[in-house]
Enzyme design. Sequence first.
Site, mmCIF file in Angstrom:
data_model
loop_
_atom_site.group_PDB
_atom_site.id
_atom_site.type_symbol
_atom_site.label_atom_id
_atom_site.label_comp_id
_atom_site.label_asym_id
_atom_site.label_seq_id
_atom_site.Cartn_x
_atom_site.Cartn_y
_atom_site.Cartn_z
ATOM 1 N N LYS A 215 0.839 -1.201 0.000
ATOM 2 C CA LYS A 215 0.000 0.000 0.000
ATOM 3 C C LYS A 215 0.877 1.256 0.000
ATOM 4 O O LYS A 215 0.660 2.181 -0.749
ATOM 5 C CB LYS A 215 -0.914 -0.040 1.227
ATOM 6 C CG LYS A 215 -1.861 1.114 1.312
ATOM 7 C CD LYS A 215 -2.773 0.974 2.516
ATOM 8 C CE LYS A 215 -3.428 2.310 2.819
ATOM 9 N NZ LYS A 215 -4.230 2.295 4.021
ATOM 10 N N GLU A 221 10.554 -4.791 4.184
ATOM 11 C CA GLU A 221 10.543 -6.198 3.775
ATOM 12 C C GLU A 221 10.216 -6.318 2.285
ATOM 13 O O GLU A 221 10.909 -7.000 1.520
ATOM 14 C CB GLU A 221 9.481 -6.983 4.564
ATOM 15 C CG GLU A 221 9.802 -7.189 6.026
ATOM 16 C CD GLU A 221 9.277 -6.081 6.929
ATOM 17 O OE1 GLU A 221 9.027 -4.952 6.430
ATOM 18 O OE2 GLU A 221 9.125 -6.334 8.135
ATOM 19 N N GLY A 275 -4.646 -1.837 5.148
ATOM 20 C CA GLY A 275 -3.874 -2.978 4.657
ATOM 21 C C GLY A 275 -4.500 -4.315 5.034
ATOM 22 O O GLY A 275 -4.638 -5.214 4.193
ATOM 23 N N ARG A 276 -4.920 -4.459 6.282
ATOM 24 C CA ARG A 276 -5.434 -5.760 6.739
ATOM 25 C C ARG A 276 -6.848 -6.049 6.255
ATOM 26 O O ARG A 276 -7.383 -7.124 6.514
ATOM 27 C CB ARG A 276 -5.338 -5.865 8.261
ATOM 28 C CG ARG A 276 -5.970 -4.720 9.027
ATOM 29 C CD ARG A 276 -5.565 -4.772 10.496
ATOM 30 N NE ARG A 276 -6.039 -3.643 11.266
ATOM 31 C CZ ARG A 276 -5.420 -2.471 11.378
ATOM 32 N NH1 ARG A 276 -4.280 -2.273 10.727
ATOM 33 N NH2 ARG A 276 -5.903 -1.508 12.130
ATOM 34 N N GLU A 361 -4.166 -6.400 15.234
ATOM 35 C CA GLU A 361 -3.668 -5.088 14.812
ATOM 36 C C GLU A 361 -4.778 -4.041 14.968
ATOM 37 O O GLU A 361 -4.514 -2.864 15.188
ATOM 38 C CB GLU A 361 -3.171 -5.145 13.352
ATOM 39 C CG GLU A 361 -2.167 -4.061 13.003
ATOM 40 C CD GLU A 361 -1.441 -4.291 11.684
ATOM 41 O OE1 GLU A 361 -0.331 -4.853 11.696
ATOM 42 O OE2 GLU A 361 -1.970 -3.904 10.626
ATOM 43 N N HIS A 392 -5.003 -33.084 18.225
ATOM 44 C CA HIS A 392 -3.833 -33.865 18.639
ATOM 45 C C HIS A 392 -2.686 -32.957 19.055
ATOM 46 O O HIS A 392 -1.539 -33.390 19.137
ATOM 47 C CB HIS A 392 -3.402 -34.778 17.494
ATOM 48 C CG HIS A 392 -4.468 -35.757 17.113
ATOM 49 N ND1 HIS A 392 -4.566 -36.999 17.695
ATOM 50 C CD2 HIS A 392 -5.513 -35.648 16.254
ATOM 51 C CE1 HIS A 392 -5.628 -37.632 17.188
ATOM 52 N NE2 HIS A 392 -6.216 -36.816 16.310
ATOM 53 N N LYS A 520 9.925 -0.869 14.132
ATOM 54 C CA LYS A 520 10.462 -0.538 12.800
ATOM 55 C C LYS A 520 11.531 0.543 12.931
ATOM 56 O O LYS A 520 12.600 0.466 12.325
ATOM 57 C CB LYS A 520 9.350 0.006 11.889
ATOM 58 C CG LYS A 520 8.398 -1.005 11.329
ATOM 59 C CD LYS A 520 7.511 -0.300 10.283
ATOM 60 C CE LYS A 520 6.243 -1.059 10.017
ATOM 61 N NZ LYS A 520 5.263 -0.313 9.216
HETATM 62 O O1 F6P Z 1 2.571 -4.063 9.919
HETATM 63 C C1 F6P Z 1 2.140 -2.794 9.643
HETATM 64 C C2 F6P Z 1 1.568 -2.651 8.275
HETATM 65 O O2 F6P Z 1 1.390 -1.307 8.019
HETATM 66 C C3 F6P Z 1 0.261 -3.418 8.072
HETATM 67 O O3 F6P Z 1 -0.842 -2.741 8.560
HETATM 68 C C4 F6P Z 1 0.263 -3.599 6.596
HETATM 69 O O4 F6P Z 1 -0.666 -4.564 6.206
HETATM 70 C C5 F6P Z 1 1.693 -4.003 6.379
HETATM 71 O O5 F6P Z 1 2.427 -3.193 7.274
HETATM 72 C C6 F6P Z 1 2.212 -3.859 4.972
HETATM 73 O O6 F6P Z 1 2.154 -2.527 4.534
HETATM 74 P P1 F6P Z 1 2.292 -2.145 3.021
HETATM 75 O O7 F6P Z 1 1.182 -2.774 2.266
HETATM 76 O O8 F6P Z 1 2.233 -0.656 2.990
HETATM 77 O O9 F6P Z 1 3.620 -2.666 2.530
#
Ligand code: F6P
Length: 554
Positions: A215, A221, A275-276, A361, A392, A520
């Site tokens: 987003k 990452e 995002g979620r 979150e 189990h 972060k």
């Molecule tokens: O972990 C924090 C967060 O902002 C989430 O809410 C989001 O889904 C994720 O990082 C990834 O963010 P982006 O889509 O901006 O890479």
Amino acid sequence: MNLKQQVNMSFPNTNPTSTESWKKLKKLADNPSTLQKYFAGNPSRAKSYSISWEQFFVDYSKNHIDKEILDSLLKLAKETGLEDARAAYLGGKPINQTEGRSVLHTALRAAPESTIQVDGDNVVPEIYKVRNKIRSFSKSVIDGTRKSASGKPFTDIVNVGIGGSDLGPVMITEALAYYKNHLNVHFISNVDGDHVMEVLKRVNPETTLFVVVSKTFTTQETLSNAMTSKKWLVKAMGEQAVATHFVAVSTNLPAIKAFGIQPENVFPMNDWVGGRFSLWSAVGLSIALAVGPDHFEELLYGANQMDLHFASTPLAENIPVILALLTVWYTSFLGAQSEAVIPYTQYLHRLPAYLQQGIMESNGKSVDRNGAPVTYETGNIVWGEPGTNSQHAFFQLMHQGTKLIPAHFIGFKNPLHGNADHHDKLMANFFAQTEALMNGKNEAQVREELIKIGMRGEVLEKLVPFKIFTGNKPTTTLLIDKLTPKTLGALVAMYEHKIFVEGVVWNIYSYDQWGVELGKQLASVILNEFEGTQKAIHDFSTEQLLAHYKKDAS
Ligand code: F6P
């Protein structure tokens, strides 16, 4: 406008502890009964505490509630302004006030003729434009008309994203594996270089399409994994292949351009989609590629059906409302710390992980909408694994441990592969577990069983206490006709609205996630130290660990 003024503008802001119903619930919580007694005293209990809706049957009778408790919970929802809040949420008001945004994942699955305004503009036509782009793009990849840089059809899709840009697409593609086409879909999320390398090891650069989903397009990452993937592709196929092998989903168009992705390969999203909650947007591109656009749209249709149910059904028969109020009851009044989600289908094996982000979150907050610390328990811990595997693993603790763990059992009447023998075994376990959790096994029953197998005297006496099950463990059963894109969409939307209702009652902001920022920030300080550009002071423990890492790294 300060935060308090914004709060007053469009969203209820009620301290739940100030309501009549909260005070009453506090008292009711001090006089617990048992599930066994509830059933003994009310033969029509199962019927009274069940909701039948479309392909869903929800039996919540095995929960620690009676009429008085349920009525008080429903009154709490009213007293905390749930109906006004729901109208604000679904109507596109900026209810994510700490980020100044609307929360409109529901708009992404609205019917084409609907009108949903954000800042005076109807956002629905734009949503359908992107949806059509998803449709034509995914169709062309699936039918092979869209070719790789060397002129071959794509065989593999690699989704690069994390959090909401990963968990939704992974969970849904796994859940809909039965409906999948020939494309192999892979996911890279962790900044752990071993993750990206393991995926790249399995794919052929000539026929692999990368879908970079972020987003913000600033997430460490995702940018690292996208860059590593790009280098890998360029090494095998040359720089010009990037234009054909990379597409992106984001709100940050300049950053995508800087990465080298062609404007026509960009799938936009809006900042009013969290995002979620974004799998319904272009973030779901990998889903559309994996199962085809028709199934993707059925998923959205199912979610829309649940939206309509949530929007217009009276609170007492409203599935997300009832489930949320049960969670509030267990969390804020009965002391439950966690909630288990146990799907009885292997297809939903990633559902608990997906819900962990959605729920934790969103509602893992300890400050209310006025910025004051809350004086009651809020967001709980969500966990789970599919049955019967989980039986189990951790069911011992659920049956005989000391914790209160309300659990959702999600099962399907029909299997997808039509294997009735397996399905009956699976579902026999499904029903047996909630029955066992509720009824348990008392001392007399244990004795009788042991005597039947010939045990007597001291040996029997010693064993009895260990074989008793107190029962009285609450569960909610969701029995759904069949796992289809439509029912799955409705199921996920049900949890989204449950999150919303809990946040309203708890008077917290469910749609920001400031709690993920501190880690972060500190990671970037430490990374600068590793790169020699900055020296920071840490606590003694962290200093010691960093010293060990540096020694071992060589
Ligand atoms: O972990 C924090 C967060 O902002 C989430 O809410 C989001 O889904 C994720 O990082 C990834 O963010 P982006 O889509 O901006 O890479």
